[in-house]
Design a protein around this motif. Structure first.
Motif, PDB file in Angstrom:
ATOM      1  N   MET A 178       0.825  -1.216   0.000  1.00  0.00           N
ATOM      2  CA  MET A 178       0.000   0.000   0.000  1.00  0.00           C
ATOM      3  C   MET A 178       0.856   1.261   0.000  1.00  0.00           C
ATOM      4  N   ASP A 179       1.840   1.304   0.895  1.00  0.00           N
ATOM      5  CA  ASP A 179       2.677   2.501   0.988  1.00  0.00           C
ATOM      6  C   ASP A 179       3.646   2.613  -0.177  1.00  0.00           C
ATOM      7  N   VAL A 180       4.103   1.467  -0.673  1.00  0.00           N
ATOM      8  CA  VAL A 180       5.006   1.481  -1.840  1.00  0.00           C
ATOM      9  C   VAL A 180       4.278   2.112  -3.037  1.00  0.00           C
ATOM     10  N   LEU A 181       3.045   1.670  -3.248  1.00  0.00           N
ATOM     11  CA  LEU A 181       2.260   2.201  -4.362  1.00  0.00           C
ATOM     12  C   LEU A 181       1.961   3.691  -4.160  1.00  0.00           C
ATOM     13  N   ARG A 182       1.544   4.034  -2.950  1.00  0.00           N
ATOM     14  CA  ARG A 182       1.238   5.443  -2.652  1.00  0.00           C
ATOM     15  C   ARG A 182       2.456   6.324  -2.966  1.00  0.00           C
ATOM     16  N   TRP A 183       3.610   5.887  -2.534  1.00  0.00           N
ATOM     17  CA  TRP A 183       4.816   6.680  -2.708  1.00  0.00           C
ATOM     18  C   TRP A 183       5.124   6.911  -4.185  1.00  0.00           C
ATOM     19  N   GLU A 184       5.009   5.875  -4.995  1.00  0.00           N
ATOM     20  CA  GLU A 184       5.291   6.016  -6.434  1.00  0.00           C
ATOM     21  C   GLU A 184       4.265   6.935  -7.107  1.00  0.00           C
ATOM     22  N   VAL A 185       3.028   6.844  -6.683  1.00  0.00           N
ATOM     23  CA  VAL A 185       1.989   7.699  -7.277  1.00  0.00           C
ATOM     24  C   VAL A 185       2.167   9.142  -6.821  1.00  0.00           C
ATOM     25  N   GLU A 186       2.551   9.321  -5.559  1.00  0.00           N
ATOM     26  CA  GLU A 186       2.808  10.685  -5.065  1.00  0.00           C
ATOM     27  C   GLU A 186       3.936  11.350  -5.860  1.00  0.00           C
ATOM     28  N   LYS A 187       4.883  10.543  -6.337  1.00  0.00           N
ATOM     29  CA  LYS A 187       6.005  11.069  -7.130  1.00  0.00           C
ATOM     30  C   LYS A 187       5.561  11.566  -8.503  1.00  0.00           C
ATOM     31  N   GLY A 188       4.389  11.100  -8.973  1.00  0.00           N
ATOM     32  CA  GLY A 188       3.898  11.584 -10.257  1.00  0.00           C
ATOM     33  C   GLY A 188       3.623  10.501 -11.285  1.00  0.00           C
ATOM     34  N   LYS A 189       3.871   9.242 -10.922  1.00  0.00           N
ATOM     35  CA  LYS A 189       3.543   8.178 -11.877  1.00  0.00           C
ATOM     36  C   LYS A 189       2.018   8.068 -12.008  1.00  0.00           C
ATOM     37  N   PRO A 190       1.518   7.930 -13.242  1.00  0.00           N
ATOM     38  CA  PRO A 190       0.062   7.941 -13.424  1.00  0.00           C
ATOM     39  C   PRO A 190      -0.624   6.748 -12.757  1.00  0.00           C
ATOM     40  N   TYR A 191      -1.786   7.015 -12.162  1.00  0.00           N
ATOM     41  CA  TYR A 191      -2.574   5.981 -11.487  1.00  0.00           C
ATOM     42  C   TYR A 191      -4.029   6.088 -11.934  1.00  0.00           C
ATOM     43  N   LEU A 192      -4.587   4.941 -12.301  1.00  0.00           N
ATOM     44  CA  LEU A 192      -6.019   4.846 -12.587  1.00  0.00           C
ATOM     45  C   LEU A 192      -6.642   3.841 -11.628  1.00  0.00           C
ATOM     46  N   GLY A 193      -7.753   4.221 -11.029  1.00  0.00           N
ATOM     47  CA  GLY A 193      -8.544   3.281 -10.235  1.00  0.00           C
ATOM     48  C   GLY A 193      -9.968   3.286 -10.748  1.00  0.00           C
ATOM     49  N   THR A 194     -10.597   2.095 -10.702  1.00  0.00           N
ATOM     50  CA  THR A 194     -12.038   2.040 -10.936  1.00  0.00           C
ATOM     51  C   THR A 194     -12.647   1.304  -9.751  1.00  0.00           C
ATOM     52  N   SER A 195     -13.736   1.846  -9.234  1.00  0.00           N
ATOM     53  CA  SER A 195     -14.503   1.208  -8.157  1.00  0.00           C
ATOM     54  C   SER A 195     -13.613   0.877  -6.939  1.00  0.00           C
ATOM     55  N   ALA A 196     -13.347  -0.383  -6.637  1.00  0.00           N
ATOM     56  CA  ALA A 196     -12.467  -0.723  -5.506  1.00  0.00           C
ATOM     57  C   ALA A 196     -11.091  -0.065  -5.668  1.00  0.00           C
TER      58      ALA A 196
END
Lengths: 233, 233
Positions: free
Chosen positions: B105-123
């Motif tokens: 969870m934190d690994v993903l958050r950190w990479e997305v906070e850096k600016g890597k694009p993230y898409l989520g749908t629903s969950a």
């Protein structure tokens, strides 16, 4: 002899609180001097006192006294000394969190297993199942465990709702959610529609009320169980 | 610069998987050689491989490569090396349990906070909120925590549904459930209807899509937020 009622809902559409269950309440709690009410599920954030007053007003019309569990200094002792119990609906996560944190879940289960009458509605019925993992409620708090009392050897889905035809909505149906649960656990789920309840008398478990229930077993087609039928798998 | 899309649903009624989001996907992942797909929510118990194939087929029509996170020996390393991420819908409890248990969870958050694009749908959008406590999903597994990434400073309720008129059903409305959550936590909730998504570009958060969102703040009347408006409280 186990003596339990697990109802889908406290209130029918267009009806007043608990009124359709009054005949059941009279029979279940006949001769009980004081019913202990467990208000922890707190629907809509209502206070424990307000919720207990609401219940007491209805029980009074059946000649029954009610006292809220939250008013006892030692709730575990109150349950051990209690003669009968009613757990009202609201949020199942909130209810289960409080019962576990106060170490009351097993105390209550034990007294009910001994034969003291128990009534649950909605969230109060969920805790009669093996675990709370087929609740419809939002996880508004984090309970230390999802385990519940297991008064019956299956799980319940109260307020069971059939798919609504022509609804242009892509959220999962109730059936889909129950099937996803059964991908994780091989446990039967009784989809309990509003208007019906599960009646446990000793080893005998029947469906009572006005509408059939929907039975989900892993790897089998769902089927309808009629009012009056025994719930055996 | 944070570069995030959190969509209410993957699929619109009568439409095919992700098709209404294709223009968004093209823009969000432009120039990304391989998008890492996080399949853990597994809708309907679909396998990780099947789910990834389903996504890859759609992304291919936008000229994008996809690889499932479950195929890497070291998923944390894969996220750190990854260029962009998509988390699909399904069951939020299942998704959050796996992300926490694998400490992702934190690994993903950190990479997305850096600016890597993230898409989520629903969950996959729920985990962009502060916590998963306004999900609609059933608690089919027990996650070690309800905390999520907090890519936005509020919670989401995807598949937000207005009360259905004339439904003779006594289960709580979505609004009632969200209000019960806010009895426990003072956190804004965005009721995100199917057809809309939250767009984060750096510090700017806007509502995009076709339908307004419903905003819930503790102690205030709910209100509608129109498409194109900034989400600021």
């Amino acid at each position: 002899m186990k003596n339990v009622v697990l109802a889908s809902t406290s209130t029918l559409h267009g009806d007043t609180y608990l009124s359709y269950l009054l005949p059941v309440i009279r029979e279940l709690f006949a001769g009980i001097p004081e019913v202990i009410f467990i208000p922890y599920a707190r629907p809509g954030g209502i206070s424990h006192d307000e919720y207990t007053e609401k219940v007491a007003a209805v029980f009074a019309t059946a000649g029954l006294q009610v006292r809220g569990l939250h008013t006892f200094d030692d709730p575990a002792e109150a349950i051990r000394n209690g003669a009968g119990f009613f757990t009202g609906g609201g949020n199942t996560f909130l209810l289960v969190k409080q019962l576990h944190e106060q170490e009351l879940m097993d105390v209550l289960r034990w007294e009910v297993e001994k034969g003291k009458p128990y009534l649950g509605t909605s969230a109060g019925s969920n805790i009669g199942g093996v675990n709370m993992q087929t609740t419809n409620d939002m996880p508004i708090v984090y309970p230390p465990s999802f385990q519940t009392m297991g008064l019956v050897p299956f799980n319940l889905n109260p307020h069971y709702l059939d798919p609504i035809p022509d609804l242009p909505h892509m959220g999962e149906t109730r059936e889909t959610r129950i099937r996803e649960f059964q991908e994780q656990q091989d446990l039967t789920v009784v989809g309990l529609r509003e208007g019906s309840w599960i009646r446990v008398k000793g080893a005998k478990i029947t469906l009572e009320g006005t509408v059939p229930a929907r039975i989900f077993q892993r790897g089998k087609a769902a089927y309808e169980l009629e009012v009056g039928e025994e719930i055996i798998f």
